[in-house]
Design a protein around this motif. Structure first.
Motif, short mmCIF file in Angstrom:
data_model
loop_
_atom_site.label_atom_id
_atom_site.label_comp_id
_atom_site.label_asym_id
_atom_site.label_seq_id
_atom_site.Cartn_x
_atom_site.Cartn_y
_atom_site.Cartn_z
N LEU B 159 0.85 -1.08 -0.44
CA LEU B 159 -0.08 0.04 0.14
C LEU B 159 0.57 1.12 0.00
O LEU B 159 0.27 2.41 -0.72
N ALA B 160 2.21 1.33 0.89
CA ALA B 160 2.50 2.40 0.88
C ALA B 160 4.45 1.80 0.36
O ALA B 160 4.99 2.39 1.88
N ARG B 211 -14.79 -7.19 -4.48
CA ARG B 211 -15.18 -6.54 -4.49
C ARG B 211 -16.44 -6.44 -3.45
O ARG B 211 -18.02 -5.72 -3.96
N THR B 213 -16.46 -6.42 0.11
CA THR B 213 -15.45 -5.43 1.18
C THR B 213 -14.42 -5.36 0.80
O THR B 213 -13.74 -4.96 0.07
N THR B 214 -14.16 -3.67 1.09
CA THR B 214 -13.26 -3.16 1.49
C THR B 214 -12.64 -3.43 2.72
O THR B 214 -11.29 -2.32 2.96
N ARG B 215 -12.50 -4.34 3.68
CA ARG B 215 -11.46 -3.82 4.80
C ARG B 215 -11.15 -5.39 4.47
O ARG B 215 -11.08 -6.01 4.19
N GLY B 264 -21.13 -4.98 -6.03
CA GLY B 264 -19.93 -3.84 -6.00
C GLY B 264 -20.93 -3.08 -6.83
O GLY B 264 -20.59 -1.22 -6.56
N GLY B 267 -22.56 0.01 -5.58
CA GLY B 267 -22.13 0.96 -4.47
C GLY B 267 -20.30 1.53 -4.88
O GLY B 267 -20.70 2.62 -3.85
N SER B 268 -20.11 1.66 -5.69
CA SER B 268 -19.08 2.05 -6.40
C SER B 268 -19.22 3.58 -6.95
O SER B 268 -19.78 3.56 -7.88
N ALA B 269 -19.02 4.64 -6.56
CA ALA B 269 -19.31 6.41 -7.18
C ALA B 269 -17.56 6.62 -7.61
O ALA B 269 -16.79 5.86 -7.23
N ARG B 271 -14.96 8.86 -8.53
CA ARG B 271 -14.16 9.57 -7.84
C ARG B 271 -14.31 10.84 -8.70
O ARG B 271 -15.10 11.62 -9.31
N PRO B 272 -14.72 12.21 -7.34
CA PRO B 272 -14.81 13.90 -7.53
C PRO B 272 -14.44 14.39 -8.89
O PRO B 272 -13.01 14.17 -8.11
N ASP B 274 -13.06 17.07 -8.76
CA ASP B 274 -12.70 19.09 -7.93
C ASP B 274 -10.76 18.65 -7.68
O ASP B 274 -10.46 19.53 -8.39
N ALA B 275 -10.38 18.24 -7.39
CA ALA B 275 -8.67 17.69 -7.44
C ALA B 275 -8.42 17.68 -8.23
O ALA B 275 -8.15 15.93 -9.01
N HIS B 276 -7.19 17.89 -8.72
CA HIS B 276 -6.55 17.82 -10.29
C HIS B 276 -6.57 19.13 -11.55
O HIS B 276 -6.94 19.72 -12.47
#
Lengths: 264, 276
Positions: B159-160, B211, B213-215, B264, B267-269, B271-272, B274-276
């Protein structure tokens, strides 16, 4: 004890010398804006402070001790973001993965871990984001979670490598205000690299400008001047003040206009 | 034949045991495969393993160990090449075509074992003998143990990666170690669904879980449970209908994935903007 001290430090990447015999000291609790053209050594300096890169010469100390890789007192927000933006994983889990993530074993965080992660998310005001999937978050929202990761473990030093990259001005202001507040409230020393000076004008205590292997550390008035920047860029630079904004101009137009072209 | 009598047969008991051992590993390992975007690598490893399996048959050794040997070497090479493999689908595809071609050659030389080919390609869970069962038990223990040990830094590095590197995680070593575990999982999965369909056990259940669960914890558990459920149901259906087990397991795992897509999609929206 200073937060960071460089004593005639030379940093190199392979054959290329990035910083040459630089001496400077950053005090505890200072908010330092770090600037300079691409390749000037901003990321290299941060990596040296994190113990990921050994100085070729000179002495570098962090809170009086040599840099230690995995230093728990240093929080880090790296520049290259991995493509987690497409993952259908909860924001909370993303932040939590960084809690003692270097330890072997299962990714179970226990009570202490949950409290620490919740606290970090609370500090960056991302409670609403933590329950959502990463793929649903905007760039600015993801940045908050990255900041939360950097704040895990209550660091005394925060190293932010180009956190404003690809954020629109609204989110840039939000992040800067947030970092400034956190730094002040918790006495954290902050190194914040960026390309544009103006967004950070109200937040910075001092400026660290890198270029041509050299570094200039001082207040905005001392460093963001034609003579100083000309020396650092190696070409004629003028600094023009328009209202309360600074415009850094070279012979080829505004210097920072090219800043966002990044081979990320 | 009624299902109640199913477990009276030793070969069915063996099949359920083998299937369970394999599904547990495939589900757990597959979860990280999806997170790390390595689904194709898992697929490629099984094809390379095919050459190992058929080569082993040619020299009179057990196909499982031949398969495992080849996948282990391929995994280490992949791990060491690391980033250089990203986006190199063509290169990887060419290597695995070569491996498959070699496998065909080995089979040609050992002409009297056509059924062996089918078993390697498409699995033979109903023909698992005691020796293989013990081997699978050992491999499952080792791979799950190793995965458990590295799962924390693995998740962190997935993840990082830059932050993990800064915090002292040996990102490269963890990556190679994980691929070695994948190699073992692939060798095991191939015993149940065969080399060509390893995807069905290693990727489909994990993909469906992610798809639903996100945990992380739930996703990992669900991935294992789905793999187990699909394997057990597949075996029962195979017993009842006499149709191939592999077919049923593949059908179930793919259906589960498609069903998870339906859930899935609601549930999946997006991406907004705004930022980019």
């Amino acid at each position: 004890m200073e937060a960071i001290e460089l004593e005639r430090v030379t940093l190199a990447r392979g054959e290329r010398v990035v910083l040459s015999e630089v001496t400077l000291a950053i005090h505890r609790g200072e908010f330092i804006g770090v600037f300079g053209p691409n390749g000037a050594g901003k990321t290299t300096l941060l990596q040296a402070i994190l113990g990921l890169l050994q100085p070729v010469a000179g002495g570098l100390t962090v809170f009086g001790a040599p840099p230690l890789r995995g230093n728990p007192t240093a929080g880090y927000l790296p520049q290259q973001r991995a493509s987690v933006a497409d993952l259908r994983l909860r924001g909370w889990d993303f932040v939590a993965s960084a809690f003692c993530g270097e330890r072997w074993g299962l990714p179970v965080y226990g009570r202490a871990g949950r409290v620490a992660v919740d606290r970090a998310i609370e500090i960056v005001e991302a409670q609403g984001l933590a329950a959502r999937a990463l793929c649903e978050l905007s760039g600015g929202e993801l940045q908050r979670l990255l900041l939360a990761q950097a704040l895990l473990g209550a660091p005394q030093l925060l190293l932010l490598d180009e956190p404003l990259l690809s954020l629109d001005p609204h989110f840039q202001r939000a992040i800067i205000t947030l970092v400034k507040r956190i730094g002040r409230e918790q006495g954290i020393t902050v190194l914040f690299t960026a390309h544009e000076v103006n967004p950070l004008l109200g937040a910075m205590d001092r400026v660290l400008y890198l270029g041509q292997g050299r570094a200039a550390l001082g207040t905005v008035e001392e460093v963001i001047t034609g003579p100083v920047l000309s020396r650092l860029y190696g070409s004629p630079i003028d600094v023009v003040q328009v209202a309360d904004r600074l415009l850094v101009v070279s012979g080829h137009g505004a210097v920072d206009a090219d800043a966002h072209r990044h081979d990320a | 034949m009624p299902i109640a009598t199913m477990l009276e047969y030793e070969f069915m008991r063996h099949a359920f045991l083998a299937g369970s051992l394999v599904a547990a590993v495939a589900g757990a390992v597959g979860f990280f495969l999806i997170l790390r975007n390595l689904a194709f690598a898992g697929h490629a490893l099984s094809h390379v393993g095919f050459a190992g399996a058929t080569g082993a048959v040619l020299v009179g050794a057990s196909p499982l160990w031949g398969l495992l040997a080849f996948t282990l070497v391929a995994a280490v090479v992949m791990g060491l090449l690391g980033e250089r493999l990203r986006g190199r689908d063509v290169a990887v595809g060419i290597i695995l075509s070569l491996a498959l071609g070699l496998g065909v050659l080995f089979l040609y030389f050992y002409t009297s074992r056509a059924t062996q080919a089918t078993a390697i390609l498409f699995g033979n869970v109903l023909g698992v003998d005691r020796q293989t069962l013990w081997a699978l038990a050992g491999l499952t223990g080792v791979s799950l143990g190793a995965l458990g040990l590295i799962s924390r830094p693995l998740l962190f590095a997935t993840l990082a990666p830059e932050l993990a590197e800064a915090k002292g995680v040996a990102v490269r070593s963890v990556a190679v170690l994980y691929l070695v575990i994948v190699a073992v999982a692939v060798a095991e999965a191939a015993q149940v669904v065969g080399v060509l369909l390893v995807f069905a056990l290693m990727v489909a259940p994990a993909a469906a879980a992610l798809r639903l669960t996100t945990r992380v914890a739930w996703g990992l558990a669900l991935s294992v449970l789905l793999a187990l459920g699909e394997t057990w149901a597949g075996l029962a259906l195979a017993y009842w209908t006499d149709w191939p087990t592999t077919f049923w397991i593949v059908l179930l795992s793919c259906s589960a994935y498609f069903l998870s897509l339906l859930k899935g999609a609601g549930g999946s929206a997006s991406r907004p903007a705004d930022a980019h």
